[in-house]
Design a protein around this motif. Sequence first.
Motif, PDB file in Angstrom:
ATOM      1  N   GLY A  39       0.833  -1.194   0.000  1.00  0.00           N
ATOM      2  CA  GLY A  39       0.000   0.000   0.000  1.00  0.00           C
ATOM      3  C   GLY A  39       0.863   1.238   0.000  1.00  0.00           C
ATOM      4  O   GLY A  39       2.089   1.171  -0.123  1.00  0.00           O
ATOM      5  N   HIS A  40       0.225   2.372   0.148  1.00  0.00           N
ATOM      6  CA  HIS A  40       0.947   3.645   0.189  1.00  0.00           C
ATOM      7  C   HIS A  40       1.121   4.081   1.637  1.00  0.00           C
ATOM      8  O   HIS A  40       0.227   3.906   2.459  1.00  0.00           O
ATOM      9  CB  HIS A  40       0.201   4.725  -0.603  1.00  0.00           C
ATOM     10  N   CYS A  57       9.540  12.720   6.494  1.00  0.00           N
ATOM     11  CA  CYS A  57       9.585  11.307   6.109  1.00  0.00           C
ATOM     12  C   CYS A  57       8.704  10.468   7.035  1.00  0.00           C
ATOM     13  O   CYS A  57       8.301  10.913   8.103  1.00  0.00           O
ATOM     14  CB  CYS A  57      11.014  10.794   6.147  1.00  0.00           C
ATOM     15  N   LEU A  58       8.410   9.235   6.595  1.00  0.00           N
ATOM     16  CA  LEU A  58       7.684   8.266   7.419  1.00  0.00           C
ATOM     17  C   LEU A  58       8.649   7.536   8.347  1.00  0.00           C
ATOM     18  O   LEU A  58       8.333   7.218   9.485  1.00  0.00           O
ATOM     19  CB  LEU A  58       6.997   7.224   6.536  1.00  0.00           C
ATOM     20  N   TRP A  59       9.810   7.222   7.816  1.00  0.00           N
ATOM     21  CA  TRP A  59      10.857   6.490   8.528  1.00  0.00           C
ATOM     22  C   TRP A  59      12.190   6.986   8.002  1.00  0.00           C
ATOM     23  O   TRP A  59      12.312   7.346   6.831  1.00  0.00           O
ATOM     24  CB  TRP A  59      10.719   4.992   8.270  1.00  0.00           C
ATOM     25  N   PRO A  87       6.001   4.504  14.542  1.00  0.00           N
ATOM     26  CA  PRO A  87       5.080   3.835  13.611  1.00  0.00           C
ATOM     27  C   PRO A  87       4.602   4.765  12.494  1.00  0.00           C
ATOM     28  O   PRO A  87       4.561   5.979  12.647  1.00  0.00           O
ATOM     29  CB  PRO A  87       3.904   3.436  14.498  1.00  0.00           C
ATOM     30  N   PHE A  88       4.223   4.152  11.377  1.00  0.00           N
ATOM     31  CA  PHE A  88       3.593   4.875  10.267  1.00  0.00           C
ATOM     32  C   PHE A  88       2.457   4.010   9.743  1.00  0.00           C
ATOM     33  O   PHE A  88       2.271   2.878  10.186  1.00  0.00           O
ATOM     34  CB  PHE A  88       4.606   5.223   9.173  1.00  0.00           C
ATOM     35  N   ILE A 127       9.207   7.952   2.229  1.00  0.00           N
ATOM     36  CA  ILE A 127       8.363   9.151   2.201  1.00  0.00           C
ATOM     37  C   ILE A 127       6.922   8.758   1.900  1.00  0.00           C
ATOM     38  O   ILE A 127       6.646   7.632   1.475  1.00  0.00           O
ATOM     39  CB  ILE A 127       8.895  10.199   1.201  1.00  0.00           C
ATOM     40  N   ASP A 128       6.008   9.688   2.116  1.00  0.00           N
ATOM     41  CA  ASP A 128       4.586   9.365   2.056  1.00  0.00           C
ATOM     42  C   ASP A 128       4.064   8.978   0.673  1.00  0.00           C
ATOM     43  O   ASP A 128       2.989   8.415   0.576  1.00  0.00           O
ATOM     44  CB  ASP A 128       3.743  10.487   2.651  1.00  0.00           C
ATOM     45  N   ILE A 129       4.787   9.231  -0.382  1.00  0.00           N
ATOM     46  CA  ILE A 129       4.320   8.815  -1.706  1.00  0.00           C
ATOM     47  C   ILE A 129       4.858   7.442  -2.106  1.00  0.00           C
ATOM     48  O   ILE A 129       4.515   6.928  -3.163  1.00  0.00           O
ATOM     49  CB  ILE A 129       4.687   9.854  -2.792  1.00  0.00           C
TER      50      ILE A 129
END
Length: 176
Positions: A39-40, A57-59, A87-88, A127-129
């Motif tokens: 998933g995204h 960033c997510l991580w 977590p993300f 990153i989120d994308i």
Amino acid sequence: MALISLPAWYSTLYRLRAISGTPTSRIASAAQGYVELIGHGEVHGNPHSLQNSLLPCLWCRYKLERRSNSSDDRGWHTEESGENSAPFLIDDGTGRCIVDPQGAEILTRHKDSWMKGDCRYTEWRLIDIDTIYALGEFKTVGGSNTTLTQDELVKASPVRMENGQRQSVETFRPRQ
């Protein structure tokens, strides 16, 4: 050389079998236990940023190395390194799932390196994308067999509102 190659080959074969033997699940219908999700990524809670470049960033993981110029010890030596283990979320269109990256092996295509004086900075990030591929333990927080009170359940499991209805968010722990 053969003594080193055999364990490396076995480790690679084990990974291949784990990946190829696990079907991709949708979050809304994933069974509890070992699953593969795609998933995204989305931010869970406050957005994170890298320590040196301050990019969102997510991580992320970073490493600061310093060049040694002594005659008996040339090369780069790590002075500081770290990793964000917050977590993300993964959203596959059918539901959302919290991913706990602590202790997980994370491979990413976003890597930046630059030098400043005799220091080399390296950063890796999700990153989120990005499309996220995750393989690990899946469990739902809450449910019919849970003895949590409503207040405990609300604190333990974030929810989202969609079309006026509450939807629970699943949790995911990558394989270690």
